[in-house]
Design a protein around this motif. Structure first.
Motif, mmCIF file in Angstrom:
data_model
loop_
_atom_site.group_PDB
_atom_site.id
_atom_site.type_symbol
_atom_site.label_atom_id
_atom_site.label_comp_id
_atom_site.label_asym_id
_atom_site.label_seq_id
_atom_site.Cartn_x
_atom_site.Cartn_y
_atom_site.Cartn_z
ATOM 1 N N THR A 89 0.903 53.661 58.744
ATOM 2 C CA THR A 89 1.467 52.322 58.650
ATOM 3 C C THR A 89 0.848 51.449 59.739
ATOM 4 O OG1 THR A 89 3.507 51.013 58.843
ATOM 5 C CG2 THR A 89 3.433 53.065 60.088
ATOM 6 N N ASN A 90 0.891 50.151 59.528
ATOM 7 C CA ASN A 90 0.435 49.265 60.607
ATOM 8 C C ASN A 90 1.556 49.010 61.613
ATOM 9 O OD1 ASN A 90 2.009 47.017 59.644
ATOM 10 N ND2 ASN A 90 0.378 46.486 58.235
ATOM 11 N N GLY A 91 2.743 49.493 61.339
ATOM 12 C CA GLY A 91 3.841 49.468 62.291
ATOM 13 C C GLY A 91 4.722 48.238 62.280
ATOM 14 N N PHE A 92 4.285 47.159 61.663
ATOM 15 C CA PHE A 92 5.036 45.911 61.753
ATOM 16 C C PHE A 92 6.357 45.923 60.987
ATOM 17 C CE2 PHE A 92 0.982 44.313 63.281
ATOM 18 C CZ PHE A 92 1.397 43.488 64.314
ATOM 19 N N LEU A 93 6.520 46.819 60.031
ATOM 20 C CA LEU A 93 7.755 46.882 59.255
ATOM 21 C C LEU A 93 8.643 48.063 59.659
ATOM 22 C CD1 LEU A 93 6.278 45.989 55.745
ATOM 23 C CD2 LEU A 93 7.531 44.487 57.303
ATOM 24 N N THR A 94 8.329 48.682 60.785
ATOM 25 C CA THR A 94 9.055 49.874 61.220
ATOM 26 C C THR A 94 10.551 49.619 61.329
ATOM 27 O OG1 THR A 94 7.118 50.679 62.392
ATOM 28 C CG2 THR A 94 9.231 51.629 63.024
ATOM 29 N N GLU A 95 10.948 48.578 62.016
ATOM 30 C CA GLU A 95 12.381 48.292 62.186
ATOM 31 C C GLU A 95 13.054 47.991 60.849
ATOM 32 O OE1 GLU A 95 14.349 48.593 64.874
ATOM 33 O OE2 GLU A 95 12.600 49.364 65.937
ATOM 34 N N LYS A 96 12.396 47.227 60.026
ATOM 35 C CA LYS A 96 12.965 46.834 58.734
ATOM 36 C C LYS A 96 13.118 48.026 57.783
ATOM 37 C CE LYS A 96 12.446 43.066 55.488
ATOM 38 N NZ LYS A 96 11.633 41.946 55.058
ATOM 39 N N LYS A 97 12.245 49.010 57.921
ATOM 40 C CA LYS A 97 12.229 50.169 57.020
ATOM 41 C C LYS A 97 12.512 51.474 57.775
ATOM 42 C CE LYS A 97 10.892 47.947 53.288
ATOM 43 N NZ LYS A 97 11.375 48.128 51.951
ATOM 44 N N TRP A 98 13.350 51.405 58.792
ATOM 45 C CA TRP A 98 13.605 52.560 59.647
ATOM 46 C C TRP A 98 14.069 53.779 58.856
ATOM 47 C CZ3 TRP A 98 11.862 54.121 63.957
ATOM 48 C CH2 TRP A 98 12.478 55.158 64.636
ATOM 49 N N GLU A 99 14.793 53.561 57.761
ATOM 50 C CA GLU A 99 15.309 54.687 56.983
ATOM 51 C C GLU A 99 14.181 55.563 56.427
ATOM 52 O OE1 GLU A 99 14.669 51.317 54.121
ATOM 53 O OE2 GLU A 99 15.588 51.463 56.094
ATOM 54 N N ILE A 100 13.006 55.001 56.219
ATOM 55 C CA ILE A 100 11.861 55.784 55.743
ATOM 56 C C ILE A 100 11.436 56.783 56.821
ATOM 57 C CG2 ILE A 100 9.406 55.674 55.130
ATOM 58 C CD1 ILE A 100 11.300 54.833 52.834
ATOM 59 N N SER A 115 -1.547 52.529 62.757
ATOM 60 C CA SER A 115 -2.889 51.991 62.981
ATOM 61 C C SER A 115 -2.734 50.685 63.750
ATOM 62 C CB SER A 115 -3.617 51.777 61.653
ATOM 63 O OG SER A 115 -2.859 50.956 60.796
ATOM 64 N N TYR A 116 -3.138 50.719 64.973
ATOM 65 C CA TYR A 116 -2.884 49.639 65.920
ATOM 66 C C TYR A 116 -3.997 48.604 65.812
ATOM 67 C CZ TYR A 116 -0.531 48.091 70.188
ATOM 68 O OH TYR A 116 0.198 47.406 71.111
ATOM 69 N N HIS A 117 -3.807 47.599 64.945
ATOM 70 C CA HIS A 117 -4.830 46.593 64.682
ATOM 71 C C HIS A 117 -4.791 45.405 65.633
ATOM 72 C CE1 HIS A 117 -6.110 48.439 60.961
ATOM 73 N NE2 HIS A 117 -4.861 48.550 60.598
ATOM 74 N N ILE A 118 -3.583 44.994 65.986
ATOM 75 C CA ILE A 118 -3.389 43.760 66.746
ATOM 76 C C ILE A 118 -2.433 44.055 67.900
ATOM 77 C CG2 ILE A 118 -2.566 41.374 66.618
ATOM 78 C CD1 ILE A 118 -2.887 41.663 63.510
ATOM 79 N N PRO A 119 -2.814 43.785 69.140
ATOM 80 C CA PRO A 119 -1.863 43.987 70.240
ATOM 81 C C PRO A 119 -0.610 43.133 70.015
ATOM 82 C CG PRO A 119 -4.076 43.580 71.087
ATOM 83 C CD PRO A 119 -4.114 43.319 69.606
ATOM 84 N N ASP A 120 0.532 43.788 69.993
ATOM 85 C CA ASP A 120 1.772 43.075 69.702
ATOM 86 C C ASP A 120 2.938 43.897 70.231
ATOM 87 O OD1 ASP A 120 4.190 42.308 67.977
ATOM 88 O OD2 ASP A 120 2.707 40.837 67.317
ATOM 89 N N ALA A 121 3.907 43.235 70.848
ATOM 90 C CA ALA A 121 5.068 43.917 71.414
ATOM 91 C C ALA A 121 5.857 44.671 70.345
ATOM 92 C CB ALA A 121 5.970 42.917 72.129
ATOM 93 N N ARG A 122 5.863 44.175 69.101
ATOM 94 C CA ARG A 122 6.590 44.865 68.027
ATOM 95 C C ARG A 122 6.009 46.254 67.768
ATOM 96 N NH1 ARG A 122 5.988 40.367 63.587
ATOM 97 N NH2 ARG A 122 4.038 40.270 64.710
ATOM 98 N N LEU A 123 4.701 46.381 67.900
ATOM 99 C CA LEU A 123 4.079 47.697 67.708
ATOM 100 C C LEU A 123 4.448 48.635 68.838
ATOM 101 C CD1 LEU A 123 0.556 46.691 66.401
ATOM 102 C CD2 LEU A 123 2.547 47.418 65.102
ATOM 103 N N ASP A 124 4.448 48.121 70.057
ATOM 104 C CA ASP A 124 4.858 48.933 71.195
ATOM 105 C C ASP A 124 6.303 49.408 71.012
ATOM 106 O OD1 ASP A 124 2.368 48.516 72.370
ATOM 107 O OD2 ASP A 124 3.070 46.757 73.482
ATOM 108 N N GLN A 125 7.174 48.529 70.529
ATOM 109 C CA GLN A 125 8.565 48.896 70.275
ATOM 110 C C GLN A 125 8.651 49.958 69.184
ATOM 111 O OE1 GLN A 125 10.168 45.019 69.375
ATOM 112 N NE2 GLN A 125 10.895 44.710 71.464
#
Length: 148
Positions: A89-100, A115-125
């Motif tokens: 996953t690119n990680g940006f929907l992790t919180e929204k789809k946590w049940e997966i 897959s860390y494409h763009i430095p972003d605090a959401r990915l770190d979280q």
């Protein structure tokens, strides 16, 4: 005798929530729709008599945008109970789809890859939450330490 393929990726969808330039699956070009598990199951089942698949992965676009993703995960586990499921996953929907992620943890024998494409605090979280809440362990594959 079955032929062993070490790893097979299944295309869940082409659509993505990002449009990364040079995407290897052309998800930077507008795509819509998704693949339903039942359609893919019908295509995959005849091969299971001929192939030994120790690992199977989901790819897209971004698999988390597929509304049928839970059926994909459960269906693959049913057909291939001993196969490792690799989830990218690119990680940006992790919180929204946590049940997966909880489902993958509960099923066991799974690998998450962000897959860390763009430095972003959401990915770190997302990475920190996976590490802290899902008994996550870094893996070493192809001579590469896969922590970040």
């Amino acid at each position: 005798m079955k032929v062993q393929i070490p790893f097979l990726e299944l295309l869940t969808n082409r659509g993505c929530n990002l449009a990364c330039k040079g995407c290897t699956t052309y998800s930077d070009i507008k795509h819509s729709g998704y693949n339903k598990w039942e359609d893919t199951r019908k295509e995959l089942e005849p091969w299971l008599d001929r192939l030994d698949l120790p690992a199977i992965g989901f790819m897209g676009g971004e698999p988390l945008v597929n509304p049928d993703l839970e059926n994909w995960i459960l269906g693959v586990r049913e057909l291939l109970p001993n196969a490792q499921i690799r989830f990218v996953t690119n990680g940006f929907l992790t919180e929204k789809k946590w049940e997966i992620f909880e489902l993958l943890r509960d099923l066991g024998n799974t690998v998450y890859k962000i897959s860390y494409h763009i430095p972003d605090a959401r990915l770190d979280q997302a990475v920190n939450r996976i590490k802290n809440e899902l008994d996550w362990e870094p893996i070493y594959e192809y001579g590469i330490h896969r922590l970040y």
